[in-house]
Design an enzyme around this catalytic site. Structure first.
Site, mmCIF file in Angstrom:
data_model
loop_
_atom_site.group_PDB
_atom_site.id
_atom_site.type_symbol
_atom_site.label_atom_id
_atom_site.label_comp_id
_atom_site.label_asym_id
_atom_site.label_seq_id
_atom_site.Cartn_x
_atom_site.Cartn_y
_atom_site.Cartn_z
ATOM 1 N N ASP A 64 0.856 -1.249 -0.027
ATOM 2 C CA ASP A 64 0.142 0.030 -0.151
ATOM 3 C C ASP A 64 0.859 1.326 0.006
ATOM 4 O OD1 ASP A 64 -2.870 -0.706 0.091
ATOM 5 O OD2 ASP A 64 -2.251 -1.879 1.831
ATOM 6 N N GLU A 69 -0.729 9.561 1.380
ATOM 7 C CA GLU A 69 -1.453 10.379 2.346
ATOM 8 C C GLU A 69 -1.592 9.970 3.596
ATOM 9 O OE1 GLU A 69 -5.817 10.414 1.734
ATOM 10 O OE2 GLU A 69 -5.579 12.620 1.786
ATOM 11 N N ASP A 70 -1.571 8.451 3.814
ATOM 12 C CA ASP A 70 -1.826 7.960 5.237
ATOM 13 C C ASP A 70 -0.795 8.182 6.135
ATOM 14 O OD1 ASP A 70 -4.409 7.197 4.323
ATOM 15 O OD2 ASP A 70 -3.597 5.493 3.480
ATOM 16 N N ARG A 89 1.542 -1.400 7.243
ATOM 17 C CA ARG A 89 1.714 0.040 6.696
ATOM 18 C C ARG A 89 2.627 0.639 7.324
ATOM 19 N NH1 ARG A 89 -2.704 3.025 3.679
ATOM 20 N NH2 ARG A 89 -0.703 3.797 2.798
ATOM 21 N N ARG A 134 -9.160 2.500 11.303
ATOM 22 C CA ARG A 134 -7.651 2.870 11.210
ATOM 23 C C ARG A 134 -7.247 3.837 12.238
ATOM 24 N NH1 ARG A 134 -5.722 1.118 6.157
ATOM 25 N NH2 ARG A 134 -6.706 -0.522 5.525
ATOM 26 N N HIS A 164 -11.869 5.502 5.052
ATOM 27 C CA HIS A 164 -11.393 6.573 5.676
ATOM 28 C C HIS A 164 -12.423 7.642 5.535
ATOM 29 C CE1 HIS A 164 -7.248 5.063 4.586
ATOM 30 N NE2 HIS A 164 -7.322 5.069 6.081
ATOM 31 N N CYS A 251 -5.414 9.653 -1.665
ATOM 32 C CA CYS A 251 -4.407 9.260 -1.016
ATOM 33 C C CYS A 251 -2.890 9.010 -1.493
ATOM 34 C CB CYS A 251 -4.981 7.763 -1.069
ATOM 35 S SG CYS A 251 -6.823 7.551 -0.917
HETATM 36 C C1 CIR Z 1 -5.398 0.781 2.653
HETATM 37 O O1 CIR Z 1 -6.453 -0.260 2.898
HETATM 38 O O2 CIR Z 1 -4.810 0.781 3.682
HETATM 39 C C2 CIR Z 1 -5.187 0.902 1.217
HETATM 40 N N1 CIR Z 1 -5.446 -0.196 0.474
HETATM 41 C C3 CIR Z 1 -5.866 2.088 0.677
HETATM 42 C C4 CIR Z 1 -5.511 3.143 1.458
HETATM 43 C C5 CIR Z 1 -6.099 4.334 0.840
HETATM 44 N N2 CIR Z 1 -5.747 5.530 1.464
HETATM 45 C C6 CIR Z 1 -6.444 6.644 1.738
HETATM 46 O O3 CIR Z 1 -7.936 6.701 1.555
HETATM 47 N N3 CIR Z 1 -6.088 7.486 2.183
#
Ligand code: CIR
Length: 260
Positions: A64, A69-70, A89, A134, A164, A251
Site C-alpha cells: 500500500d 497520504e496516510d 503499513r 484505522r 477513511h 491518497c
Molecule cells: C489501505 O487499506 O490502507 C489501502 N489499500 C488503501 C489506502 C487508501 N488511502 C486513503 O484513502 N487515504
C-alpha cells in the site's frame, strides 16, 4: 496561493500492489503496469498544476506504499508522522518523514495510537478526524494535545461503511465539503456548506485540493458535472486500478505549502 507554492510527495506503485489491505472491497486482480500508467498521469497533472514533486523510492515489500497520504498530516506549523492503523503499513512512514523534515518539524504519533492521514480533513484551523477502523481515540488525544495549543480545533467524525473519512467527504474550499451522506453525516461539518455527491457515484466525494484547483477522478462524471455547475475548476485523472486497492485521488499524494 497558487499550486506553484505546493509540494507534492508521491511514491511509485509497488509490484506487490495486488496484496494491498482491503476493508470494504472484495479483492480483484490489479494490473501494476496499468496502475503505474495511471499514477504517472496523476503525477504529471500535479506537476502541470505547478506542484514541486518529491518522488520517494518505491517500497516493493509494502503493497500500500503508493498511498502516502496516510503516512503524514502536514500543517503550516508542523507535520504529524502517523502510526497507520494497518500494521502492514507502519514501515512506510520513515521515508515519508525524511522527505518532510526539510520543510516542517515532525511530531510522531506514539503507540498505541493509530491514525491514517486519509481520516483527516483540514479546513482552515479545524481538523475533522474520521473515527474509522484505522484511527483510534489514543491518537485523537495525541493530535488534540499537540494542535489545540496552536489554535486548532479537532472534531471527531463518525463514519459508516467506508475506509477513511476522506473516502466519503473532502473539502472543496474553505467553506464547502463534498460528501457522501450514506457514509458521513453532513451535519458533522457544522458551520460549513455541504454538497452531496451524485447518489449513483458513492466514491465521488474524494477530490484533492491544491489552492483553488481541484483534482478529481473522471470515473464520477455526474458528481464532477455538479462541481462544474457550481463553478469549481478541476482537472480529471483516472485512477481505476488504484481504486481496486481502495485508493483514490487524495491518497496518492501528500500536498502542502512549501512556504506557509
Ligand atoms: C489501505 O487499506 O490502507 C489501502 N489499500 C488503501 C489506502 C487508501 N488511502 C486513503 O484513502 N487515504
Amino acid at each position: 496561493m497558487s499550486a506553484g507554492d505546493y509540494i507534492a510527495i508521491i511514491r511509485p506503485v509497488p509490484a506487490s500492489i495486488g496484496d494491498c489491505e482491503l476493508t470494504h472491497m472484495d479483492r480483484v486482480s490489479i494490473d501494476p503496469e496499468q496502475a503505474r500508467i495511471e499514477h504517472d498521469h496523476y503525477a504529471d497533472v500535479l506537476g502541470s498544476l505547478g506542484c514541486t514533486l518529491i518522488v520517494l523510492p518505491a517500497l516493493d515489500h509494502h503493497p500500500d506504499s503508493v498511498f502516502v497520504e496516510d503516512d503524514a498530516i502536514v500543517l503550516d506549523e508542523l507535520a504529524l508522522v502517523t502510526r497507520p492503523g494497518a500494521p502492514s503499513r507502519r514501515g512506510e512512514v520513515d521515508s515519508v518523514a525524511e522527505a518532510i523534515e526539510p520543510f516542517r518539524s515532525l511530531v510522531e504519533i506514539e503507540a498505541p495510537g493509530t491514525i491514517d492521514g486519509g481520516d483527516v480533513i483540514l479546513v482552515e484551523r479545524t481538523l475533522f478526524i474520521g473515527c474509522s477502523s484505522r484511527t483510534n481515540e489514543v491518537a485523537l488525544s495525541q493530535v488534540s494535545d499537540t494542535l489545540e495549543p496552536l489554535g486548532y480545533t479537532i472534531i471527531p467524525v463518525p463514519i459508516n461503511g467506508c475506509l477513511h473519512l476522506k473516502t466519503g467527504a473532502t473539502a472543496l474550499d474553505d467553506s464547502t465539503i463534498l460528501c457522501n451522506p450514506d457514509w458521513v453525516d453532513p451535519a458533522r461539518f457544522e458551520g460549513l456548506r455541504t454538497m452531496d455527491i451524485d447518489p449513483t457515484e458513492p466514491f465521488g466525494a474524494n477530490v484533492a485540493r491544491i489552492g483553488e484547483q481541484l483534482v478529481v477522478d473522471a470515473a464520477y462524471p455526474r458528481t464532477n458535472e455538479q462541481l462544474a455547475d457550481a463553478g469549481y475548476d478541476f482537472v480529471e485523472v483516472n485512477l481505476a486500478e488504484l481504486a481496486k486497492a481502495e485508493g483514490a485521488v487524495t491518497c496518492s499524494s501528500i500536498l502542502f505549502k512549501s512556504n506557509p
